[in-house]
Design a protein around this motif. Structure first.
Motif, short mmCIF file in Angstrom:
data_model
loop_
_atom_site.label_atom_id
_atom_site.label_comp_id
_atom_site.label_asym_id
_atom_site.label_seq_id
_atom_site.Cartn_x
_atom_site.Cartn_y
_atom_site.Cartn_z
N HIS A 369 9.45 -33.94 -7.21
CA HIS A 369 9.12 -35.32 -7.39
C HIS A 369 9.81 -36.30 -7.42
O HIS A 369 9.60 -37.50 -7.35
CB HIS A 369 8.09 -35.59 -8.33
N ALA A 370 11.18 -35.99 -7.60
CA ALA A 370 12.25 -37.17 -7.47
C ALA A 370 12.48 -37.76 -6.22
O ALA A 370 12.42 -37.09 -5.04
CB ALA A 370 13.68 -36.40 -8.01
N HIS A 371 12.78 -39.17 -6.16
CA HIS A 371 13.19 -39.68 -4.91
C HIS A 371 14.58 -39.39 -4.67
O HIS A 371 15.33 -38.97 -5.31
CB HIS A 371 12.81 -41.31 -5.10
N ASN A 393 13.69 -37.33 -14.13
CA ASN A 393 13.70 -37.85 -12.98
C ASN A 393 12.93 -39.09 -12.44
O ASN A 393 12.25 -39.53 -13.44
CB ASN A 393 13.26 -36.76 -12.23
N THR A 394 13.60 -39.89 -11.25
CA THR A 394 13.06 -41.01 -10.94
C THR A 394 12.40 -40.50 -10.01
O THR A 394 12.63 -40.27 -8.86
CB THR A 394 14.21 -41.93 -10.59
N GLY A 395 10.89 -40.98 -9.94
CA GLY A 395 10.13 -40.88 -8.60
C GLY A 395 8.95 -41.94 -8.92
O GLY A 395 8.90 -42.89 -9.53
N ASP A 396 7.89 -41.45 -8.21
CA ASP A 396 6.47 -42.27 -8.40
C ASP A 396 6.03 -42.10 -9.98
O ASP A 396 6.16 -40.95 -10.31
CB ASP A 396 5.54 -41.69 -7.59
N PRO A 397 5.48 -43.39 -10.57
CA PRO A 397 5.13 -43.22 -11.88
C PRO A 397 3.73 -42.52 -11.92
O PRO A 397 2.90 -42.19 -11.02
CB PRO A 397 5.00 -44.60 -12.25
N VAL A 398 3.69 -41.89 -13.10
CA VAL A 398 2.33 -41.02 -13.42
C VAL A 398 1.59 -41.77 -14.36
O VAL A 398 1.80 -42.39 -15.13
CB VAL A 398 2.85 -39.61 -14.08
N ASP A 399 0.20 -42.08 -13.76
CA ASP A 399 -0.69 -42.78 -14.54
C ASP A 399 -0.86 -42.33 -15.90
O ASP A 399 -0.92 -41.09 -16.09
CB ASP A 399 -2.00 -42.86 -13.60
N ALA A 400 -1.34 -43.32 -16.89
CA ALA A 400 -1.31 -42.71 -18.38
C ALA A 400 -2.40 -41.89 -18.70
O ALA A 400 -2.47 -40.92 -19.41
CB ALA A 400 -1.42 -43.99 -19.30
N VAL A 401 -3.54 -41.99 -17.64
CA VAL A 401 -4.72 -41.18 -17.63
C VAL A 401 -4.31 -39.76 -17.32
O VAL A 401 -5.00 -38.75 -17.81
CB VAL A 401 -5.75 -41.69 -16.56
N ARG A 409 -4.32 -26.15 -16.48
CA ARG A 409 -4.20 -25.13 -15.33
C ARG A 409 -4.72 -25.88 -14.03
O ARG A 409 -5.74 -26.37 -14.04
CB ARG A 409 -4.80 -23.86 -15.59
N PHE A 410 -3.95 -25.53 -12.99
CA PHE A 410 -4.36 -26.15 -11.62
C PHE A 410 -4.40 -27.63 -11.54
O PHE A 410 -4.95 -28.05 -10.52
CB PHE A 410 -5.80 -25.22 -11.17
N TYR A 411 -4.03 -28.25 -12.35
CA TYR A 411 -4.17 -29.80 -12.27
C TYR A 411 -3.09 -30.47 -11.61
O TYR A 411 -1.90 -29.95 -11.95
CB TYR A 411 -4.39 -30.42 -13.75
N ARG A 412 -3.48 -31.25 -10.62
CA ARG A 412 -2.28 -31.94 -9.72
C ARG A 412 -2.70 -33.33 -9.94
O ARG A 412 -3.83 -33.78 -9.76
CB ARG A 412 -2.25 -31.47 -8.39
N VAL A 413 -1.52 -34.27 -10.13
CA VAL A 413 -1.87 -35.81 -10.11
C VAL A 413 -2.44 -36.04 -8.54
O VAL A 413 -3.03 -37.02 -8.52
CB VAL A 413 -0.51 -36.31 -10.53
N GLY A 440 6.64 -21.44 -31.06
CA GLY A 440 6.27 -22.16 -32.33
C GLY A 440 6.84 -23.91 -31.91
O GLY A 440 7.12 -24.62 -32.98
N GLY A 441 7.07 -24.17 -30.63
CA GLY A 441 7.58 -25.48 -30.47
C GLY A 441 6.42 -26.28 -29.62
O GLY A 441 5.30 -26.07 -29.81
N SER A 442 7.00 -27.19 -28.88
CA SER A 442 5.77 -28.31 -28.05
C SER A 442 6.70 -28.75 -27.02
O SER A 442 7.71 -28.58 -26.83
CB SER A 442 5.35 -29.23 -29.09
N VAL A 443 5.76 -29.24 -26.01
CA VAL A 443 6.28 -29.84 -24.90
C VAL A 443 5.54 -31.16 -24.68
O VAL A 443 4.32 -31.22 -25.15
CB VAL A 443 5.87 -29.07 -23.63
N ALA A 444 6.23 -32.38 -24.27
CA ALA A 444 5.65 -33.82 -24.18
C ALA A 444 6.25 -34.33 -22.89
O ALA A 444 7.40 -33.97 -22.49
CB ALA A 444 6.13 -34.40 -25.47
N VAL A 445 5.50 -35.32 -22.26
CA VAL A 445 5.95 -36.01 -21.13
C VAL A 445 5.54 -37.53 -21.48
O VAL A 445 4.68 -37.92 -22.11
CB VAL A 445 4.86 -35.31 -20.03
N THR A 446 6.52 -38.26 -20.75
CA THR A 446 6.38 -39.69 -20.82
C THR A 446 6.75 -40.12 -19.00
O THR A 446 7.59 -39.51 -18.67
CB THR A 446 7.50 -40.49 -21.71
N SER A 447 6.24 -41.34 -18.79
CA SER A 447 6.44 -41.74 -17.60
C SER A 447 6.34 -43.10 -17.69
O SER A 447 5.26 -43.73 -18.04
CB SER A 447 5.30 -41.30 -16.67
N VAL A 448 7.80 -44.00 -17.80
CA VAL A 448 7.68 -45.46 -17.74
C VAL A 448 8.58 -46.04 -16.57
O VAL A 448 9.72 -45.53 -16.32
CB VAL A 448 8.52 -46.01 -19.12
#
Length: 462
Positions: A369-371, A393-401, A409-413, A440-448
């Motif tokens: 997804h990077a430009h 990475n720098t690419g198209d922004p992901v909507d907050a929704v 699973r199987f979800y695509r923006v 025992g950890g976690s994963v998070a995502v942000t897009s700004v």
């Protein structure tokens, strides 16, 4: 086999048993208290007669007059028996009864003795009285006077029998009434449970929106109702996810199967040269590989749903794993004119292959997804309670929704599958999340502002 009692029956039985014990104890207490009360009344009555006789003895020094005065004073007292003796000489006696020998041996006049005389019941006392003015009294040689009195207590006995019968009848009737009231109270108190039962019976796979009443039940049951509602809500959400998951599986499998079926039918429609068949088989092999990876990924996710155990635990240097993966992705990055950078270092404890797979999924997603002509940066940084590995990475922004659903699973923006060249099935990020949960950890995502960052958080092991 003894049938199990209902909760209403158990509560009714216990309430009836407790009521019977309390009523029986109360009946025994009333009967015993009444019996002691009669003893006190009889003792006081007899002691009063002792004082009366003592007064008559003091006022009558002559034994010949004593019998007449005693008879005159006491002949109106029904059920009273008296024996006044001096030694073996009987000075006065009434009733012609025989007093027990143990009564004469008692020195305490305030302790009556009960005994049976024929069909009657007697209660008596015995004491010594002063006879100073009588010839041979306390001031002269000779024995003192012995006064023995007895009272007929047949009327007390009859009353006690009637009282015991009435108390027994009352205890039985009150116990039955308590049992009936206990059944009514238990049934009324458990009415909210029956309401919850009826609601639960209405819950089906197609009606998971049913909820237990909370405001209409007692406080003790409100927590149970709230827990059941929470469970139903989780089931409804999981069932919705399962239906969506099943729909996505059918959609994802339909495309490669349709491709395989179409190519096979076209190739069989007419005779072709060996090279053409070879190309068709090669194309089919690629579709089969894609199907195999999809099935493997779904099996892995199915295992994580039941709690996956880490095959191996060892110290993993994240910067080494990242550099090793970047050597593999260098060709893809050059082809898209992307620059890969690694910053920082850190060591975590976990399964090396699973951690590498999680990092690979994030790197692959970032490269996809990077430009062009931008940087893909991998940062390893120590935090207060563990270590973070972030891929930016720098690419198209992901909507907050869409951000919260990226790990579904199987979800695509991109609903239209804007990357047809990709062989992904929308399971990579879901697998990454499952791997982190297993550690025992976690994963998070942000897009700004077009910069999308995925971070893996590994918790420090104690």
């Amino acid at each position: 086999m003894i049938p199990r009692l209902t909760l209403t029956a158990r509560l009714t039985f216990l309430y009836t048993l407790v009521s019977a014990a309390v009523l029986l104890g109360l009946g025994v207490l009333v009967a015993w208290s009444t019996h002691l009360h009669f003893i006190d009344l009889d003792r006081d009555y007899l002691l009063d007669k002792v004082q009366l006789i003592q007064k008559i003895v003091d006022e009558t020094p002559e034994p010949a007059e004593l019998s007449a005065k005693l008879d005159e004073s006491l002949n109106s007292h029904q059920g009273l028996f008296i024996s006044l003796t001096r030694g073996d000489e009987l000075l006065f006696g009434t009733g012609g009864i025989t007093f027990p020998a143990e009564l004469a041996g008692r020195s305490a006049a305030d302790q009556p003795v009960d005994w049976a005389a024929g069909e009657g019941q007697l209660r008596g006392i015995s004491t010594e009285i002063s006879a100073a003015k009588m010839p041979g009294g306390a001031t002269s040689p000779g024995p003192s006077l012995r006064l023995t009195l007895a009272l007929d207590t047949q009327h007390h006995t009859h009353f006690m029998q009637m009282l015991r019968q009435q108390l027994a009848i009352y205890v039985v009737l009150a116990t039955l009434l308590s049992g009936l009231l206990g059944w009514w109270a238990a049934r009324s108190g458990l009415a909210p449970l029956r309401t919850m039962k009826e609601r639960a019976l209405r819950v089906t796979a197609h009606r998971l929106d049913q909820r237990m009443p909370i405001d209409a039940v007692p406080v003790e049951m409100a927590e149970l109702a709230n827990s059941l509602n929470t469970m139903l809500e989780r089931l409804q959400q999981d069932f919705a996810k399962l239906m969506e998951f099943s729909s996505d599986i059918a959609h994802e499998l339909r495309t490669p199967i349709s491709n395989l079926l179409t190519q096979t039918q076209v190739s069989l429609s007419q005779h072709r040269d060996p090279d053409t068949y070879r190309d068709i088989l090669a194309s089919n092999a690629e579709e089969f590989q894609r199907l195999a990876r999809m099935v493997s990924d779904m099996l892995f996710l199915a295992k994580t749903d039941h709690g996956i155990q880490l095959p191996n635990r060892e110290d993993v240097a994240l910067q080494d794993e990242v550099r090793s993966l970047l050597d593999f992705y260098d060709a893809v990055a050059e082809d898209k004119e992307l620059r890969l950078r690694v910053v920082g270092a850190g060591t975590v404890v976990g399964d090396r292959l699973m951690i590498r797979r999680a990092i690979s999924n994030l790197v692959s997603n970032a490269l996809r997804h990077a430009h062009p002509r931008t940087d893909v940066e991998l940062t390893v940084e120590r935090q207060g309670d563990g270590t973070d590995l972030c891929v930016t990475n720098t690419g198209d922004p992901v909507d907050a929704v869409d951000l919260p659903r990226l790990f579904d699973r199987f979800y695509r923006v991109d609903k239209a599958r804007a990357h047809p060249s990709s062989d992904g099935a929308g399971l990579g990020l879901a697998i990454t999340k499952a791997i982190m949960l297993a550690h025992g950890g976690s994963v998070a995502v942000t897009s700004v502002a077009g910069r999308t960052q995925f971070c893996l958080h590994f918790v420090s092991q104690p």
